[in-house]
Design a protein around this motif. Structure first.
Motif, PDB file in Angstrom:
ATOM      1  N   VAL A  89      38.044  46.525  35.767  1.00  0.00           N
ATOM      2  CA  VAL A  89      39.484  46.721  35.955  1.00  0.00           C
ATOM      3  C   VAL A  89      39.967  46.336  37.346  1.00  0.00           C
ATOM      4  CG1 VAL A  89      39.764  48.460  34.166  1.00  0.00           C
ATOM      5  CG2 VAL A  89      39.154  49.181  36.466  1.00  0.00           C
ATOM      6  N   ARG A  90      39.078  46.359  38.336  1.00  0.00           N
ATOM      7  CA  ARG A  90      39.480  45.994  39.690  1.00  0.00           C
ATOM      8  C   ARG A  90      38.261  45.476  40.440  1.00  0.00           C
ATOM      9  NH1 ARG A  90      43.162  49.895  42.312  1.00  0.00           N
ATOM     10  NH2 ARG A  90      44.584  48.526  41.229  1.00  0.00           N
ATOM     11  N   ILE A  91      38.518  44.510  41.311  1.00  0.00           N
ATOM     12  CA  ILE A  91      37.452  43.971  42.156  1.00  0.00           C
ATOM     13  C   ILE A  91      37.962  43.950  43.588  1.00  0.00           C
ATOM     14  CG2 ILE A  91      35.966  41.982  42.626  1.00  0.00           C
ATOM     15  CD1 ILE A  91      36.334  41.255  39.617  1.00  0.00           C
ATOM     16  N   VAL A  92      37.162  44.507  44.476  1.00  0.00           N
ATOM     17  CA  VAL A  92      37.518  44.492  45.891  1.00  0.00           C
ATOM     18  C   VAL A  92      36.456  43.714  46.657  1.00  0.00           C
ATOM     19  CG1 VAL A  92      38.815  46.657  45.855  1.00  0.00           C
ATOM     20  CG2 VAL A  92      36.382  46.683  46.388  1.00  0.00           C
ATOM     21  N   TRP A 115      37.703  43.528  57.511  1.00  0.00           N
ATOM     22  CA  TRP A 115      38.773  43.412  56.527  1.00  0.00           C
ATOM     23  C   TRP A 115      38.296  43.869  55.149  1.00  0.00           C
ATOM     24  CZ3 TRP A 115      37.729  40.465  52.314  1.00  0.00           C
ATOM     25  CH2 TRP A 115      36.780  39.453  52.427  1.00  0.00           C
ATOM     26  N   SER A 116      39.247  44.202  54.305  1.00  0.00           N
ATOM     27  CA  SER A 116      39.000  44.485  52.887  1.00  0.00           C
ATOM     28  C   SER A 116      40.271  44.154  52.125  1.00  0.00           C
ATOM     29  CB  SER A 116      38.618  45.954  52.679  1.00  0.00           C
ATOM     30  OG  SER A 116      39.708  46.788  52.987  1.00  0.00           O
ATOM     31  N   ARG A 117      40.114  43.777  50.842  1.00  0.00           N
ATOM     32  CA  ARG A 117      41.303  43.479  50.035  1.00  0.00           C
ATOM     33  C   ARG A 117      40.959  43.490  48.550  1.00  0.00           C
ATOM     34  NH1 ARG A 117      40.180  38.256  52.161  1.00  0.00           N
ATOM     35  NH2 ARG A 117      39.740  36.758  50.529  1.00  0.00           N
ATOM     36  N   ASP A 118      41.984  43.657  47.756  1.00  0.00           N
ATOM     37  CA  ASP A 118      41.867  43.587  46.302  1.00  0.00           C
ATOM     38  C   ASP A 118      41.839  42.107  45.923  1.00  0.00           C
ATOM     39  OD1 ASP A 118      42.379  43.454  43.524  1.00  0.00           O
ATOM     40  OD2 ASP A 118      43.518  45.320  43.589  1.00  0.00           O
ATOM     41  N   VAL A 119      40.765  41.662  45.280  1.00  0.00           N
ATOM     42  CA  VAL A 119      40.620  40.255  44.897  1.00  0.00           C
ATOM     43  C   VAL A 119      40.602  40.097  43.374  1.00  0.00           C
ATOM     44  CG1 VAL A 119      39.486  39.550  47.037  1.00  0.00           C
ATOM     45  CG2 VAL A 119      38.096  40.377  45.112  1.00  0.00           C
ATOM     46  N   THR A 120      41.113  41.083  42.663  1.00  0.00           N
ATOM     47  CA  THR A 120      41.068  41.076  41.206  1.00  0.00           C
ATOM     48  C   THR A 120      41.682  39.810  40.627  1.00  0.00           C
ATOM     49  OG1 THR A 120      41.222  43.494  41.254  1.00  0.00           O
ATOM     50  CG2 THR A 120      41.679  42.406  39.148  1.00  0.00           C
ATOM     51  N   VAL A 121      42.888  39.462  41.048  1.00  0.00           N
ATOM     52  CA  VAL A 121      43.567  38.286  40.506  1.00  0.00           C
ATOM     53  C   VAL A 121      42.845  37.004  40.923  1.00  0.00           C
ATOM     54  CG1 VAL A 121      45.733  36.979  40.488  1.00  0.00           C
ATOM     55  CG2 VAL A 121      45.782  39.474  40.325  1.00  0.00           C
ATOM     56  N   PHE A 143      40.072  40.922  30.680  1.00  0.00           N
ATOM     57  CA  PHE A 143      40.251  41.014  32.130  1.00  0.00           C
ATOM     58  C   PHE A 143      41.121  39.866  32.631  1.00  0.00           C
ATOM     59  CE2 PHE A 143      38.758  39.770  36.399  1.00  0.00           C
ATOM     60  CZ  PHE A 143      39.026  40.937  37.099  1.00  0.00           C
ATOM     61  N   MET A 144      40.850  38.644  32.156  1.00  0.00           N
ATOM     62  CA  MET A 144      41.650  37.486  32.577  1.00  0.00           C
ATOM     63  C   MET A 144      43.099  37.625  32.111  1.00  0.00           C
ATOM     64  SD  MET A 144      39.068  34.200  32.242  1.00  0.00           S
ATOM     65  CE  MET A 144      38.792  34.376  30.490  1.00  0.00           C
ATOM     66  N   GLU A 145      43.283  38.110  30.890  1.00  0.00           N
ATOM     67  CA  GLU A 145      44.639  38.291  30.357  1.00  0.00           C
ATOM     68  C   GLU A 145      45.416  39.328  31.154  1.00  0.00           C
ATOM     69  OE1 GLU A 145      47.984  37.814  28.069  1.00  0.00           O
ATOM     70  OE2 GLU A 145      46.157  36.581  27.974  1.00  0.00           O
ATOM     71  N   ALA A 146      44.753  40.415  31.532  1.00  0.00           N
ATOM     72  CA  ALA A 146      45.415  41.513  32.246  1.00  0.00           C
ATOM     73  C   ALA A 146      45.697  41.177  33.709  1.00  0.00           C
ATOM     74  CB  ALA A 146      44.553  42.772  32.160  1.00  0.00           C
ATOM     75  N   ASN A 147      45.014  40.175  34.250  1.00  0.00           N
ATOM     76  CA  ASN A 147      45.129  39.882  35.680  1.00  0.00           C
ATOM     77  C   ASN A 147      45.562  38.444  35.926  1.00  0.00           C
ATOM     78  OD1 ASN A 147      44.079  42.438  37.018  1.00  0.00           O
ATOM     79  ND2 ASN A 147      42.523  42.013  35.476  1.00  0.00           N
ATOM     80  N   LEU A 183      35.116  47.810  39.971  1.00  0.00           N
ATOM     81  CA  LEU A 183      35.459  49.095  39.374  1.00  0.00           C
ATOM     82  C   LEU A 183      35.417  48.892  37.867  1.00  0.00           C
ATOM     83  CD1 LEU A 183      36.420  52.038  39.739  1.00  0.00           C
ATOM     84  CD2 LEU A 183      38.767  51.153  39.677  1.00  0.00           C
ATOM     85  N   ASP A 184      34.533  49.616  37.206  1.00  0.00           N
ATOM     86  CA  ASP A 184      34.320  49.441  35.775  1.00  0.00           C
ATOM     87  C   ASP A 184      34.836  50.671  35.034  1.00  0.00           C
ATOM     88  OD1 ASP A 184      33.443  47.927  33.629  1.00  0.00           O
ATOM     89  OD2 ASP A 184      31.338  47.962  34.218  1.00  0.00           O
ATOM     90  N   ASP A 185      35.459  50.457  33.894  1.00  0.00           N
ATOM     91  CA  ASP A 185      36.002  51.540  33.080  1.00  0.00           C
ATOM     92  C   ASP A 185      35.039  51.818  31.934  1.00  0.00           C
ATOM     93  OD1 ASP A 185      37.430  53.252  31.419  1.00  0.00           O
ATOM     94  OD2 ASP A 185      39.310  52.158  31.649  1.00  0.00           O
TER      95      ASP A 185
END
Length: 112
Positions: free
Chosen positions: A64-67, A75-81, A104-108, A28-30
């Motif tokens: 901002v988010r990676i799934v 299955w599906s999951r948020d893998v951002t961190v 991105f690394m700082e925020a996650n 997900l890109d902002d």
């Protein structure tokens, strides 16, 4: 009275769900004032290694988010961190890292 039978052939469309038994990663890109969007990518670019390389090479504006998901396994999951952790381990391999990746690394970060 006569009956007429007609034969109908139902054609199937190809599935829009990525096939195979592999994990698919989407970003997900902002885009600022233009809003956020899930980035379109070809099938070959949806694996984890390509995603990490594309992030480190600056292919995204402001991730901002990676799934991740796997339709074969259901299955599906948020893998951002998780991806941010991998970027922290790997960014030393690159001469320059885009500021968006550093942000991105700082925020996650993992919360202890």
């Amino acid at each position: 009275m006569s009956f007429r039978f007609e034969e109908f052939v139902v054609r199937t469309s190809p599935s829009i769900v990525p096939g195979g038994e592999k994990d698919i990663y989407l970003v997900l890109d902002d885009f600022g004032r233009l809003g956020r969007a899930w980035r379109e990518t070809d099938e070959a670019g949806t694996n984890r290694a390509t995603l990490v390389r594309n992030l480190l090479e600056g292919q995204y504006e402001n991730p901002v988010r990676i799934v991740a998901f796997n339709t074969a396994e259901g299955w599906s999951r948020d893998v951002t961190v998780d991806i941010a952790d991998e970027l922290r381990r790997r960014y030393v391999e690159y001469d320059e890292v885009p500021k968006e990746v550093l942000e991105f690394m700082e925020a996650n970060q993992r919360r202890s």
